[in-house]
Design a protein around this motif. Structure first.
Motif, PDB file in Angstrom:
ATOM      1  N   TYR A   1      -0.104  71.805  25.321  1.00  0.00           N
ATOM      2  CA  TYR A   1      -0.892  70.681  24.803  1.00  0.00           C
ATOM      3  C   TYR A   1      -2.037  71.196  23.913  1.00  0.00           C
ATOM      4  O   TYR A   1      -2.308  70.637  22.855  1.00  0.00           O
ATOM      5  N   ARG A   2      -2.689  72.266  24.349  1.00  0.00           N
ATOM      6  CA  ARG A   2      -3.787  72.837  23.561  1.00  0.00           C
ATOM      7  C   ARG A   2      -3.271  73.370  22.222  1.00  0.00           C
ATOM      8  O   ARG A   2      -3.879  73.146  21.178  1.00  0.00           O
ATOM      9  N   ILE A   3      -2.131  74.046  22.222  1.00  0.00           N
ATOM     10  CA  ILE A   3      -1.547  74.555  20.986  1.00  0.00           C
ATOM     11  C   ILE A   3      -1.186  73.397  20.054  1.00  0.00           C
ATOM     12  O   ILE A   3      -1.442  73.448  18.842  1.00  0.00           O
ATOM     13  N   LYS A   4      -0.638  72.327  20.624  1.00  0.00           N
ATOM     14  CA  LYS A   4      -0.270  71.157  19.819  1.00  0.00           C
ATOM     15  C   LYS A   4      -1.508  70.536  19.192  1.00  0.00           C
ATOM     16  O   LYS A   4      -1.509  70.164  18.015  1.00  0.00           O
ATOM     17  N   MET A   5      -2.602  70.420  19.930  1.00  0.00           N
ATOM     18  CA  MET A   5      -3.826  69.824  19.403  1.00  0.00           C
ATOM     19  C   MET A   5      -4.438  70.698  18.303  1.00  0.00           C
ATOM     20  O   MET A   5      -4.928  70.196  17.285  1.00  0.00           O
ATOM     21  N   GLU A   6      -4.407  72.029  18.490  1.00  0.00           N
ATOM     22  CA  GLU A   6      -4.925  72.927  17.458  1.00  0.00           C
ATOM     23  C   GLU A   6      -4.099  72.826  16.175  1.00  0.00           C
ATOM     24  O   GLU A   6      -4.646  72.790  15.076  1.00  0.00           O
TER      25      GLU A   6
ATOM     26  N   SER B   1      -0.597  72.458  30.010  1.00  0.00           N
ATOM     27  CA  SER B   1      -1.914  72.373  29.379  1.00  0.00           C
ATOM     28  C   SER B   1      -2.004  73.349  28.197  1.00  0.00           C
ATOM     29  O   SER B   1      -2.610  73.040  27.159  1.00  0.00           O
ATOM     30  N   TYR B   2      -1.397  74.512  28.285  1.00  0.00           N
ATOM     31  CA  TYR B   2      -1.409  75.495  27.196  1.00  0.00           C
ATOM     32  C   TYR B   2      -0.638  74.950  25.992  1.00  0.00           C
ATOM     33  O   TYR B   2      -1.093  75.044  24.853  1.00  0.00           O
TER      34      TYR B   2
END
Length: 146
Positions: A20-25, A17-18
């Motif tokens: 994925y969050r970095i990728k989305m940002e 999840s971390y």
């Protein structure tokens, strides 16, 4: 052993999840950079259009044609010029040549030329005391109190 497996699975889920969050940002930031680059390109194109329009409007031949068409100008005649002796006198120069502070030297020059005992108009030259033969002026605040 089961507790260890659950902890490892939880850590893997947290790490996924971390990431994925970095990728989305990073995707959102890349999109923002692309939008800003597109805006910059549009602004540069608008500036180029305005510069070309200004060059067209500022063309000397166009301005000459407009001046001839709209301004009631007449050609210069040789007798329009006057001699140098008919020029007005040059105003006095209050600053000293070569001074580092021209405004300060102007003030000093003007003060030196002024009369040393000149009055400003708010106080008589005789001084703040009233002569004995003139009555003291009535104060407006005293008249209101009576």
């Amino acid at each position: 052993m089961r507790l260890l497996h659950l902890l490892v699975i939880g850590m893997l889920i947290f790490a996924a999840s971390y990431v994925y969050r970095i990728k989305m940002e990073s995707t959102a930031r890349v999109e923002r950079v692309l939008r800003l680059n597109a805006e910059i390109r549009e602004q540069r194109d608008a500036i180029a259009r305005l510069r070309s329009e200004w060059a067209k409007l500022d063309a000397p031949l166009r301005l000459q044609g407009l001046a001839e068409r709209h301004l009631p100008l007449k050609p210069i005649v040789a007798n329009q010029y006057d001699s140098l002796r008919n020029l007005p006198e040059r105003p006095p120069n209050f600053s000293r040549p070569g001074s580092k502070d021209p405004i300060g030297s102007m003030i000093d020059t003007i003060e030196a030329a002024a009369e040393p005992d000149s009055a400003t108009g708010s106080i008589d030259k005789a001084g703040p005391e009233q002569p004995a033969d003139q009555p003291a002026p009535a104060d407006a605040s005293e008249g209101d109190q009576q």
